[in-house]
Design an enzyme around this catalytic site. Sequence first.
Site, PDB file in Angstrom:
ATOM      1  N   PHE A  11       0.813  -1.208   0.000  1.00 23.33           N
ATOM      2  CA  PHE A  11       0.000   0.000   0.000  1.00 23.33           C
ATOM      3  C   PHE A  11       0.856   1.273   0.000  1.00 23.33           C
ATOM      4  O   PHE A  11       0.814   2.078  -0.940  1.00 23.33           O
ATOM      5  CB  PHE A  11      -0.944  -0.077   1.208  1.00 23.33           C
ATOM      6  CG  PHE A  11      -1.461   1.206   1.755  1.00 23.33           C
ATOM      7  CD1 PHE A  11      -2.018   2.165   0.922  1.00 23.33           C
ATOM      8  CD2 PHE A  11      -1.430   1.443   3.124  1.00 23.33           C
ATOM      9  CE1 PHE A  11      -2.522   3.351   1.453  1.00 23.33           C
ATOM     10  CE2 PHE A  11      -1.928   2.617   3.652  1.00 23.33           C
ATOM     11  CZ  PHE A  11      -2.466   3.578   2.822  1.00 23.33           C
ATOM     12  N   LEU A  33       5.275 -10.481  -1.748  1.00 27.75           N
ATOM     13  CA  LEU A  33       3.856 -10.510  -2.149  1.00 27.75           C
ATOM     14  C   LEU A  33       2.967 -11.219  -1.131  1.00 27.75           C
ATOM     15  O   LEU A  33       1.891 -11.711  -1.472  1.00 27.75           O
ATOM     16  CB  LEU A  33       3.687 -11.137  -3.543  1.00 27.75           C
ATOM     17  CG  LEU A  33       4.423 -10.442  -4.687  1.00 27.75           C
ATOM     18  CD1 LEU A  33       4.122 -11.140  -6.013  1.00 27.75           C
ATOM     19  CD2 LEU A  33       4.065  -8.951  -4.776  1.00 27.75           C
ATOM     20  N   GLY A  36       1.397  -7.466  -0.270  1.00 30.66           N
ATOM     21  CA  GLY A  36       1.386  -6.595  -1.442  1.00 30.66           C
ATOM     22  C   GLY A  36       0.870  -7.316  -2.671  1.00 30.66           C
ATOM     23  O   GLY A  36       0.694  -8.532  -2.667  1.00 30.66           O
ATOM     24  N   ILE A  52      12.992 -10.636   2.361  1.00 32.17           N
ATOM     25  CA  ILE A  52      14.245  -9.973   2.719  1.00 32.17           C
ATOM     26  C   ILE A  52      14.996 -10.705   3.823  1.00 32.17           C
ATOM     27  O   ILE A  52      16.177 -10.456   4.048  1.00 32.17           O
ATOM     28  CB  ILE A  52      14.025  -8.501   3.129  1.00 32.17           C
ATOM     29  CG1 ILE A  52      13.119  -8.407   4.363  1.00 32.17           C
ATOM     30  CG2 ILE A  52      13.497  -7.685   1.969  1.00 32.17           C
ATOM     31  CD1 ILE A  52      13.119  -7.040   4.998  1.00 32.17           C
ATOM     32  N   ALA A  74       9.023  -3.093   4.022  1.00 34.42           N
ATOM     33  CA  ALA A  74       8.525  -4.463   4.204  1.00 34.42           C
ATOM     34  C   ALA A  74       8.387  -4.766   5.695  1.00 34.42           C
ATOM     35  O   ALA A  74       9.299  -4.508   6.471  1.00 34.42           O
ATOM     36  CB  ALA A  74       9.475  -5.460   3.548  1.00 34.42           C
ATOM     37  N   ILE A  77       2.713  -5.897   9.680  1.00 34.45           N
ATOM     38  CA  ILE A  77       2.219  -4.660  10.282  1.00 34.45           C
ATOM     39  C   ILE A  77       0.926  -4.821  11.089  1.00 34.45           C
ATOM     40  O   ILE A  77       0.377  -3.833  11.572  1.00 34.45           O
ATOM     41  CB  ILE A  77       2.001  -3.579   9.205  1.00 34.45           C
ATOM     42  CG1 ILE A  77       0.907  -3.993   8.226  1.00 34.45           C
ATOM     43  CG2 ILE A  77       3.292  -3.256   8.491  1.00 34.45           C
ATOM     44  CD1 ILE A  77       0.488  -2.879   7.294  1.00 34.45           C
ATOM     45  N   TYR A 142       4.639  -5.797  17.965  1.00 42.02           N
ATOM     46  CA  TYR A 142       4.880  -5.007  16.756  1.00 42.02           C
ATOM     47  C   TYR A 142       5.633  -3.720  17.084  1.00 42.02           C
ATOM     48  O   TYR A 142       6.638  -3.380  16.444  1.00 42.02           O
ATOM     49  CB  TYR A 142       3.544  -4.690  16.084  1.00 42.02           C
ATOM     50  CG  TYR A 142       3.620  -3.663  14.987  1.00 42.02           C
ATOM     51  CD1 TYR A 142       4.183  -3.966  13.754  1.00 42.02           C
ATOM     52  CD2 TYR A 142       3.113  -2.368  15.175  1.00 42.02           C
ATOM     53  CE1 TYR A 142       4.250  -3.019  12.738  1.00 42.02           C
ATOM     54  CE2 TYR A 142       3.178  -1.423  14.160  1.00 42.02           C
ATOM     55  CZ  TYR A 142       3.755  -1.753  12.951  1.00 42.02           C
ATOM     56  OH  TYR A 142       3.819  -0.815  11.956  1.00 42.02           O
TER      57      TYR A 142
END
Length: 308
Positions: A11, A33, A36, A52, A74, A77, A142
């Site tokens: 986003f 992905l 995303g 990553i 990345a 979240i 988080y």
Amino acid sequence: MKLLVTGGAGFIGSSVVDALIEKGHDVVVVDDLSTGEKKNINPKAKFYKLDIGDEKKIEKVFKAEKPQAVFHLAAQIDVRKSVADPVGDAHKNIIAGLTLLESCRKHQVAKVIFSSTGGAIYGDTESRPTAENHPESPVSPYGIAKLTLEKYLYFYHYAYGLSYVVLRYANVYGPRQNARGEAGVVAIFCDRLLAGQPPVINGDGRQTRDYVYVSDVVEANVLALAADKVGIYNVGTGVETSVNDLALHLKNIFRFDKDFNYGPPKTGEQQHSAIDFSKISKDFGWKPKVALIEGLMSTVNWFRAASK
């Protein structure tokens, strides 16, 4: 410049990529992905589908592309998911991020712009809007993970001279937000309202958030790349809006005549959040430009068009 953007199919990340390409930069996108979407990726960007946290694969990308700066967006979240699975959250948000920083060190990357969080790092505070020098009191894994990577960035700057800017976002909303794959109450409410179903408000709806539109966040990223500054900056509006008021705004925009439903409060959810943007305004000349109603209307229009 040659720039690498992690989470560039997401986003916020895809919107940052668009802006960087528009500025004439050569952009490489890395995204697994998981949340995303490939359709979000600018066709002028070079794309690598990978995690990553995969040290060997990310090393190959750095070796081949030689980025001068990295935008690290990345992440896992979802605050509630982090509460349910703190170990998994740490792997995504700390270990993978540290793997990325090691590649930055080895390949002499000049600068990292890190997308962090405002509300989740400060926790519930009496001082609102909350400034960057306020003690951090994250109440979720988080928030703890984001703060941890901020500390690692300071270490890499101190030990290796890696320049960095941490952008602590308020609650970002806008076009391309995924109601299912990414956290975001605006997107979740829009998704339900488009289906003609009343959204569910967790708790009493009096909890407040600072809602900042995605284009304003993108501008902060672009300015961070150009600025000769190192440090932590809030990116928000400083204005608190309750979930009840947000729901009322969206009901009016959708002309939805039913009442919303209420459910039990969620574990680990803080009650109030708003962040002070005076530091980034002073150092970068940034300020939020999109008012909440304007941003909500643009977001609703995007969701309507995307559903056709």
